[in-house]
Design an enzyme around this catalytic site. Sequence first.
Site, PDB file in Angstrom:
ATOM      1  N   HIS A 128      88.592  89.300 102.929  1.00 57.47           N
ATOM      2  CA  HIS A 128      87.229  88.787 102.849  1.00 57.47           C
ATOM      3  C   HIS A 128      86.631  89.055 101.473  1.00 57.47           C
ATOM      4  CE1 HIS A 128      82.777  89.153 103.617  1.00 57.47           C
ATOM      5  NE2 HIS A 128      83.026  87.945 104.096  1.00 57.47           N
ATOM      6  N   SER A 185      83.579  84.160 108.770  1.00 57.91           N
ATOM      7  CA  SER A 185      84.621  84.398 107.762  1.00 57.91           C
ATOM      8  C   SER A 185      85.695  85.310 108.322  1.00 57.91           C
ATOM      9  CB  SER A 185      84.006  85.018 106.502  1.00 57.91           C
ATOM     10  OG  SER A 185      83.068  84.155 105.919  1.00 57.91           O
ATOM     11  N   ARG A 241      89.057  92.894 105.964  1.00 61.92           N
ATOM     12  CA  ARG A 241      88.003  93.236 105.008  1.00 61.92           C
ATOM     13  C   ARG A 241      88.482  93.039 103.567  1.00 61.92           C
ATOM     14  NH1 ARG A 241      82.995  95.310 107.482  1.00 61.92           N
ATOM     15  NH2 ARG A 241      82.430  95.491 105.292  1.00 61.92           N
TER      16      ARG A 241
END
Length: 451
Positions: free
Chosen positions: A283, A257, A280
């Site tokens: 995600h 991912s 981050r």
Amino acid sequence: MKLSVVGIGPGGQDYILPLAQQVLADADIVIGYSYYFQFIQHLLKPSCVAVGKDLTEEEARAALAVNSCEPGKHVVVISSGDAGIYAMASLVYEYASKRPDKELDLQTVPGISAFIASAGKLGAPLGHDFCCISLSDLMTPWTTIEKRIFAAATGDFVTSLYNPRSKKRFWQLERFKEIFLAHRAPETPVAIIRQVTRPEEQITITTLQEFDTTLVDMFSLVMVGNSQTYQFKDFLVTPRGYLARKPQTGQEIQDESFRQIAEQLHRHDISAADQWAIIRCIHTTADFEYEDLYLSNKDAISRWHEYLTNGGTIVTDVTMVQSGITKEFINRYNVNVYCYLNDPETIPLAEKEGLTRSQAGMRIAIAKHPEALFVVGNAPTALFELCDQFPEFNPAGIIGTPVGFVNVVESKLKLQAMKQVPYVIIKGRKGGSNVAASIVNAAFTVNTLVS
């Protein structure tokens, strides 16, 4: 009245299927392009009538075959390769469908197509999804062909080209190369297979960038690999996926991912540490707008990494932020995380001073942990409190990602004006506790996972 359409393979004698040989041996009349008879003449019975036609007379061949069918006669139409791939089968069946007066016993006998034979010579280029495209625009509009080229290029298909180039049709292959280079890596393997299975056979392996289209003629087939195809000795290999399986474990899925997100980022004005924090955030939210909403100063992420991995202190405005910070990191580095939203002192202070609970909790935290990293993921009043109390305390930094509508934008703009404090801000109305926690987790991991 029997009518067979037979694929005689790409030319090599060993590539004519036994079934095709049986049908040819039974034929009373064989119709085909004159050039092809050299490959099958020895298979015909002496009484068989061979009718050769020119290359451009496909329709005439089909009509002649249907009209030649009579009771007790077996008529065969031959095609190179497979009779159903860019060959005579479709035309013969079309003409047969227009002659309901003839009770035809129709059959198609498959043959080994040029792209299959070429794939065999190349080893394993067709290990995953593939397609074939004819570049001849004699019967198909070029606009349609170009749409198919674009689809093959963007769809990452291994692509085989029929009718790639002739003396009059030379620009089509150049256009194909141009389109593919716009969507494929320059080092993508390309093979030119000329006169496959015949004595004159010649194979050239090159790359899409170095592909010399002038080496190609109508006796050639061009095969272009996909993004995973690679050259091994004199072979091309397209992995099926067994040795490069899809991610399965939690860590593999997370890493894949992160990789996919990183491929789609476009900002070049940020550090690797900030890029990692953005990854981050995306995600966590699946929202690529966070790349443009992200704002930081004073190399905040790297500074916080050093602060946290040396046993720093974190203060959050709500317990959801506290819960979102990875416990493994907290335990590994002996980091203390505090949230005073539900502290016994908070409600009395809020009532006495006319504050929100988040605001009161932050005021208590400032008094107890003036050098902490303060993380606000929900309440703009908590962020306002931090800004109003500065410079009476000296925080390691402030993460400002409250989410919502009332005073959210204003609180972030106020923090943005505090140039002395290391901060990360998610501009506008977006943000939230999960995003705030993601930024903290990015700070914990930045030195090990940013490349």
